[in-house]
Design a protein around this motif. Structure first.
Motif, PDB file in Angstrom:
ATOM      1  N   SER A  65      33.139  11.651  42.105  1.00 39.11           N
ATOM      2  CA  SER A  65      32.536  12.688  42.726  1.00 39.11           C
ATOM      3  C   SER A  65      33.413  13.925  43.119  1.00 39.11           C
ATOM      4  O   SER A  65      32.859  15.107  43.145  1.00 39.11           O
ATOM      5  CB  SER A  65      31.759  12.193  43.987  1.00 39.11           C
ATOM      6  OG  SER A  65      32.829  11.738  45.138  1.00 39.11           O
ATOM      7  N   ARG A  66      34.632  13.739  42.892  1.00 36.01           N
ATOM      8  CA  ARG A  66      35.537  14.891  42.948  1.00 36.01           C
ATOM      9  C   ARG A  66      36.286  15.138  41.924  1.00 36.01           C
ATOM     10  O   ARG A  66      37.000  14.475  41.140  1.00 36.01           O
ATOM     11  CB  ARG A  66      36.946  14.351  43.809  1.00 36.01           C
ATOM     12  CG  ARG A  66      36.130  13.615  45.325  1.00 36.01           C
ATOM     13  CD  ARG A  66      37.373  12.931  46.149  1.00 36.01           C
ATOM     14  NE  ARG A  66      36.824  12.705  47.624  1.00 36.01           N
ATOM     15  CZ  ARG A  66      37.379  11.562  48.127  1.00 36.01           C
ATOM     16  NH1 ARG A  66      38.529  11.191  47.596  1.00 36.01           N
ATOM     17  NH2 ARG A  66      37.004  11.330  49.304  1.00 36.01           N
ATOM     18  N   ALA A  67      35.789  16.601  41.620  1.00 30.86           N
ATOM     19  CA  ALA A  67      36.159  16.776  39.989  1.00 30.86           C
ATOM     20  C   ALA A  67      37.623  17.037  39.873  1.00 30.86           C
ATOM     21  O   ALA A  67      38.312  17.785  40.982  1.00 30.86           O
ATOM     22  CB  ALA A  67      35.527  18.053  39.659  1.00 30.86           C
ATOM     23  N   ALA A  68      38.254  16.601  38.728  1.00 29.70           N
ATOM     24  CA  ALA A  68      39.714  17.001  38.363  1.00 29.70           C
ATOM     25  C   ALA A  68      39.604  17.771  37.596  1.00 29.70           C
ATOM     26  O   ALA A  68      40.300  17.809  36.521  1.00 29.70           O
ATOM     27  CB  ALA A  68      40.258  15.548  37.854  1.00 29.70           C
ATOM     28  N   THR A  69      39.324  19.186  38.068  1.00 26.92           N
ATOM     29  CA  THR A  69      39.339  20.487  37.184  1.00 26.92           C
ATOM     30  C   THR A  69      41.024  21.128  37.176  1.00 26.92           C
ATOM     31  O   THR A  69      41.969  20.435  37.920  1.00 26.92           O
ATOM     32  CB  THR A  69      38.328  21.332  37.705  1.00 26.92           C
ATOM     33  OG1 THR A  69      38.788  21.722  39.077  1.00 26.92           O
ATOM     34  CG2 THR A  69      37.384  20.717  37.546  1.00 26.92           C
ATOM     35  N   ALA A  70      40.999  22.137  36.470  1.00 29.97           N
ATOM     36  CA  ALA A  70      42.442  22.868  36.782  1.00 29.97           C
ATOM     37  C   ALA A  70      42.560  23.416  38.215  1.00 29.97           C
ATOM     38  O   ALA A  70      41.912  24.260  38.784  1.00 29.97           O
ATOM     39  CB  ALA A  70      42.244  24.051  35.920  1.00 29.97           C
ATOM     40  N   VAL A  71      43.380  22.425  38.819  1.00 29.63           N
ATOM     41  CA  VAL A  71      43.166  22.365  40.420  1.00 29.63           C
ATOM     42  C   VAL A  71      43.515  23.961  40.920  1.00 29.63           C
ATOM     43  O   VAL A  71      43.146  24.341  42.089  1.00 29.63           O
ATOM     44  CB  VAL A  71      44.347  21.355  41.003  1.00 29.63           C
ATOM     45  CG1 VAL A  71      43.706  20.081  40.496  1.00 29.63           C
ATOM     46  CG2 VAL A  71      45.750  21.593  40.255  1.00 29.63           C
ATOM     47  N   THR A  72      44.451  24.719  40.392  1.00 29.71           N
ATOM     48  CA  THR A  72      45.018  25.750  41.061  1.00 29.71           C
ATOM     49  C   THR A  72      43.685  26.629  41.102  1.00 29.71           C
ATOM     50  O   THR A  72      43.833  27.746  42.049  1.00 29.71           O
ATOM     51  CB  THR A  72      46.043  26.572  40.326  1.00 29.71           C
ATOM     52  OG1 THR A  72      45.550  26.736  38.848  1.00 29.71           O
ATOM     53  CG2 THR A  72      47.338  25.724  40.494  1.00 29.71           C
ATOM     54  N   THR A  73      42.467  26.670  40.489  1.00 31.47           N
ATOM     55  CA  THR A  73      41.370  27.617  40.278  1.00 31.47           C
ATOM     56  C   THR A  73      40.686  27.430  41.588  1.00 31.47           C
ATOM     57  O   THR A  73      39.915  28.440  42.028  1.00 31.47           O
ATOM     58  CB  THR A  73      40.732  27.268  39.143  1.00 31.47           C
ATOM     59  OG1 THR A  73      39.868  26.083  39.026  1.00 31.47           O
ATOM     60  CG2 THR A  73      41.342  27.693  37.980  1.00 31.47           C
ATOM     61  N   GLU A 108      51.029  30.668  36.833  1.00 28.10           N
ATOM     62  CA  GLU A 108      49.800  31.262  36.347  1.00 28.10           C
ATOM     63  C   GLU A 108      49.490  32.619  37.098  1.00 28.10           C
ATOM     64  O   GLU A 108      48.927  33.528  36.368  1.00 28.10           O
ATOM     65  CB  GLU A 108      48.697  30.280  36.821  1.00 28.10           C
ATOM     66  CG  GLU A 108      48.785  29.031  35.925  1.00 28.10           C
ATOM     67  CD  GLU A 108      47.820  28.061  36.301  1.00 28.10           C
ATOM     68  OE1 GLU A 108      47.343  27.255  35.347  1.00 28.10           O
ATOM     69  OE2 GLU A 108      47.120  28.109  37.498  1.00 28.10           O
ATOM     70  N   TRP A 109      50.015  32.730  38.381  1.00 23.77           N
ATOM     71  CA  TRP A 109      49.751  34.137  38.838  1.00 23.77           C
ATOM     72  C   TRP A 109      50.548  34.994  38.022  1.00 23.77           C
ATOM     73  O   TRP A 109      50.089  36.592  37.683  1.00 23.77           O
ATOM     74  CB  TRP A 109      49.896  34.174  40.296  1.00 23.77           C
ATOM     75  CG  TRP A 109      50.112  35.501  40.898  1.00 23.77           C
ATOM     76  CD1 TRP A 109      49.144  36.207  41.220  1.00 23.77           C
ATOM     77  CD2 TRP A 109      51.290  36.276  41.344  1.00 23.77           C
ATOM     78  NE1 TRP A 109      49.634  37.482  41.856  1.00 23.77           N
ATOM     79  CE2 TRP A 109      50.937  37.412  41.494  1.00 23.77           C
ATOM     80  CE3 TRP A 109      52.807  35.900  40.848  1.00 23.77           C
ATOM     81  CZ2 TRP A 109      51.796  38.504  42.083  1.00 23.77           C
ATOM     82  CZ3 TRP A 109      53.474  37.146  41.433  1.00 23.77           C
ATOM     83  CH2 TRP A 109      53.191  38.097  41.928  1.00 23.77           C
ATOM     84  N   GLY A 110      52.031  34.734  37.856  1.00 21.52           N
ATOM     85  CA  GLY A 110      52.625  35.814  37.240  1.00 21.52           C
ATOM     86  C   GLY A 110      52.499  36.196  35.594  1.00 21.52           C
ATOM     87  O   GLY A 110      52.735  37.153  35.497  1.00 21.52           O
ATOM     88  N   GLU A 111      51.534  35.149  35.154  1.00 20.01           N
ATOM     89  CA  GLU A 111      51.031  35.540  33.904  1.00 20.01           C
ATOM     90  C   GLU A 111      49.810  36.280  33.638  1.00 20.01           C
ATOM     91  O   GLU A 111      49.152  36.353  32.658  1.00 20.01           O
ATOM     92  CB  GLU A 111      51.199  34.167  33.140  1.00 20.01           C
ATOM     93  CG  GLU A 111      52.522  33.794  32.630  1.00 20.01           C
ATOM     94  CD  GLU A 111      52.540  32.343  32.149  1.00 20.01           C
ATOM     95  OE1 GLU A 111      51.476  31.742  31.955  1.00 20.01           O
ATOM     96  OE2 GLU A 111      53.637  31.878  31.600  1.00 20.01           O
ATOM     97  N   GLY A 112      49.262  36.444  35.110  1.00 24.42           N
ATOM     98  CA  GLY A 112      47.877  37.069  34.922  1.00 24.42           C
ATOM     99  C   GLY A 112      46.838  36.266  34.913  1.00 24.42           C
ATOM    100  O   GLY A 112      45.788  36.598  34.513  1.00 24.42           O
ATOM    101  N   MET A 113      46.740  34.809  34.741  1.00 25.89           N
ATOM    102  CA  MET A 113      46.046  33.841  34.471  1.00 25.89           C
ATOM    103  C   MET A 113      45.066  33.750  35.728  1.00 25.89           C
ATOM    104  O   MET A 113      43.818  33.500  35.778  1.00 25.89           O
ATOM    105  CB  MET A 113      46.410  32.588  34.017  1.00 25.89           C
ATOM    106  CG  MET A 113      47.228  32.653  32.953  1.00 25.89           C
ATOM    107  SD  MET A 113      48.410  31.198  32.403  1.00 25.89           S
ATOM    108  CE  MET A 113      47.103  30.029  32.264  1.00 25.89           C
ATOM    109  N   LEU A 114      45.531  33.630  37.103  1.00 26.82           N
ATOM    110  CA  LEU A 114      44.627  33.261  38.160  1.00 26.82           C
ATOM    111  C   LEU A 114      45.287  34.006  39.313  1.00 26.82           C
ATOM    112  O   LEU A 114      46.316  34.794  39.445  1.00 26.82           O
ATOM    113  CB  LEU A 114      44.932  31.761  38.305  1.00 26.82           C
ATOM    114  CG  LEU A 114      43.978  30.796  37.574  1.00 26.82           C
ATOM    115  CD1 LEU A 114      44.546  29.522  37.857  1.00 26.82           C
ATOM    116  CD2 LEU A 114      42.486  30.902  37.631  1.00 26.82           C
TER     117      LEU A 114
END
Length: 666
Positions: A65-73, A108-114
């Motif tokens: 029930s707890r999604a293992a998604t791209a956690v940082t998002t 990811e922030w430094g590359e402008g992704m998130l």
């Protein structure tokens, strides 16, 4: 003085010419190395921190029930009520991957992704802070990123565009209880560093800036008292799919990655522990060393206990080693708590129990126990649990063998170090003690005693070895019928002996028995390795009967197909590094390990019965080789097997050779 590691920090300046600060040199490969973690996010609450991973044997494998998604998002996304969090607390036990996740956020922030809502991200490594010193928030920013072209004061004018990261909050060596009147409201005001940091946490300075804080569960109490409106994100570790991903990413050679994963999956205890990322790293590190030495994990001498000791040494490698007596005393108390819990089927411990045992030592306790902070309205104090149930069982086993200068007496009651009582309880009714007993055998091996002393600084007593030997010999004598051959009929005996991994001990334990009789047993790869080890050191073994047993080379839930790289465990497939693709039916013969062990020099085998074991034609080549190389084998029974015509032809080739002395084939 702060030590700022430029490889850990990426800074992006404002929209008028954004530029990257020191980008991590390893960034091109970081994405390919990072494995997604399973997390759960809690709504904000003053003291509503979620339970730590209290450690059932399932770990996070059942968190469907707890999604293992791209956690940082998910860290700064709006919650269900539409509110975007300003303060996020990332909670995880030691080794769960908190710092790696922070590096992922930064990259990811430094590359402008998130997280593009932030123009500036500043990471404060709490473990690198040295007191006393004085600094303003502007000083912290300048020290964090000395190459900034924009003055620190100007950066701080637009608070909403700033994210401060506190990595390793529990390492801050000062009290968070500071006089409100002394806290800072001006980012340029120089104050003692502890006041400046508490001002940031309590938001008396830069109240509109965002905070991301990583901490171990044991520090949640003090942290929660100085935060407002915080959200909690708990790292639960690796799901089963992510464990597989991690193993294949760790090994550059896909053949070795598949080999290591199959080895880990074959050991239920070890695979369950791999929910903890640092435990996955531990297992991969050790298996990599084994592969370099033998090129074949079937020769691996590292049992579960050895990997647990290596894991323990990694947890404690940064502690102060000047006073080993302090650690010895702490571990004695910790092991007493663990053993009491195992006897009473107890995994949660109240704060009073922790204090009564003398375990309330902030420099050591967080390595082993998670703390659960009571929610609002709950009238009890904090409760604690081991990071994983198998860790509690490991320390419970240590209780019986750790050198003790004085009797351990606490409010939990007196618990005797009676190994025989533990073994008798296991034999009669307490099968849940299996893992504890297995660790007990592993801990008293000579190799374990030396490792614990030299690497960790703990003294293990070898006195229990004689009791363990007598128990093994006695339990199987009692199971054998009067007048019949003495036989070993419990698979756990082979697990125990493999855990100790000592040739002489195995020979002493098995020397009085002549027969092996297992029925309806699921033999994983790890079980087959244990069985193989014992057979090779069992000179008097004359009769082997396996009835209704099944041989498995991998987890049945992990069916291989042509798209998944793997290799035969025996090393087939060409030169090292070659990508060999095999389907499930092309894996090595299921009885390969058994037959190889039975062919050992000095074997006295006369009778081999493999009845209702679902053998196929792929097994016939191994059986034929056994007939050729084992002249003492007089009786072979293969009841209810699907050997097929081609399988029988292979068997006949073995029967026709001059070396075959078989008298009866059924």
């Amino acid at each position: 003085e702060h030590r700022w590691n430029s490889r850990e920090h990426v800074v992006r300046e404002s929209h008028q010419g954004r530029e990257l600060g020191a980008r991590p040199r390893e960034s091109p490969s970081f994405h390919s190395c990072f494995t997604t973690l399973t997390i759960t996010r809690e709504t904000r609450s003053k003291h509503g921190a979620k339970d730590g991973a209290v450690g059932t044997s399932q770990g996070c494998a059942n968190t469907s029930s707890r999604a293992a998604t791209a956690v940082t998002t998910t860290l700064f996304e709006p919650s269900g009520d539409g509110q975007t969090p300003q303060v996020v607390v990332l909670v995880g036990a030691p080794g769960m991957g908190k710092t790696m996740m922070i590096r992922k956020v930064m990259l990811e922030w430094g590359e402008g992704m998130l997280h593009t809502q932030f123009d500036f991200v500043f990471c404060i490594d709490c473990k690198a802070i040295t007191l006393p010193m004085e600094a303003s928030v502007a000083d912290l920013v300048s020290q964090c990123c000395p190459g900034l072209r924009v003055p620190a004061g100007k950066i701080l004018d637009d608070q909403k565009k700033i994210l401060f990261i506190f990595d390793g909050f529990e390492a801050l060596g000062f009290s968070l209880v500071q006089p409100e009147a002394e806290l800072s409201s001006d980012p340029r005001e120089v104050k003692p560093l502890e006041l400046t940091l508490v001002s940031l946490l309590k938001k008396t300075v830069l109240p509109k800036a965002s905070l991301l804080i990583t901490t171990r569960p044991t520090a949640l109490g003090s942290l929660g008292r100085c935060l407002e409106g915080e959200y909690y994100v708990e790292i639960l570790g690796f799901s089963a799919a992510r464990r597989e991903e991690y193993f294949h990413r760790y090994f550059e050679n896909p053949n070795k990655g598949d080999m290591a994963l199959r080895f880990a999956r074959g050991n239920q205890i070890l695979y369950s522990l791999c929910v903890i990322p640092v435990m996955s790293w531990t297992v991969c590190t050790i298996l990599e060393q084994e592969l370099c030495g033998t090129r074949n994990l079937l020769e691996c001498s590292q049992a579960t206990t050895g990997m647990m000791m290596f894991y323990l040494s990694q947890l404690l490698k940064h502690r102060d080693r000047d006073n080993p007596q302090v650690l010895q005393k702490f571990l004695l108390q910790l092991c007493s708590l663990a053993a009491n819990g195992i006897w009473k089927h107890k995994v949660l411990f109240e704060e009073k129990e922790i204090k009564d045992c003398g375990l309330d030592q902030p420099g050591l306790l967080p390595f082993f126990l998670n703390e659960r902070i009571p929610k609002e309205g709950e009238d009890h104090g904090s409760v604690y649990a081991f990071t994983h149930l198998h860790l509690q069982e490991f320390f419970a086993a240590m209780f019986y063998v750790l050198e003790d200068d004085v009797e351990m007496v606490s409010s939990l009651g007196r618990l005797e170090k009676d190994v025989n009582k533990l073994l008798e309880s296991y034999s009669k009714s307490r099968k849940d003690l299996n893992v504890t007993v297995r660790f007990l055998f592993g801990l008293v091996s000579q190799k374990s005693i030396e490792y614990m002393d030299k690497t960790i600084g703990c003294r293990i007593s070898p006195r229990a070895r004689e009791e363990l030997l007598k128990w093994l010999q006695g339990r199987h004598r009692g199971l054998s019928q009067p007048g019949q051959a003495l036989k070993v009929s419990e698979m756990d005996t082979f697990h125990f002996l493999f855990e100790m991994n000592e040739k002489s001990f195995a020979q002493s334990a098995l020397g009085h028995f002549t027969d092996l009789d297992l029925q309806d047993t699921r033999l994983t790869l790890y079980s087959q390795m244990a069985l193989s080890f014992c057979i090779q050191h069992w000179d008097g073994l004359g009769c082997v009967t396996l009835q209704g047993c099944s041989f498995h080379w991998q987890d049945p839930e992990a069916e291989l197909d042509a798209s998944v790289p793997c290799s035969g465990v025996s090393g087939a497939g060409g030169h090292p590094g070659a990508l060999t693709v095999r389907r499930r039916e092309e894996l090595p013969c299921p009885i390969h390990l058994l037959c190889r062990a039975l062919r050992h020099r000095g074997s006295a085998l006369r009778v081999l019965r493999l009845q209702w074991c679902r053998l196929s034609e792929s097994c016939c080549a191994e059986l034929a080789a056994l007939l050729v190389e084992h002249p003492g084998l007089a009786r072979l029974e293969l009841g209810d097997s699907s050997l097929g015509d081609s399988g029988v032809r292979l068997l006949c080739e073995g029967l026709r050779t001059p070396g075959c002395r078989l008298r009866v084939l059924r």
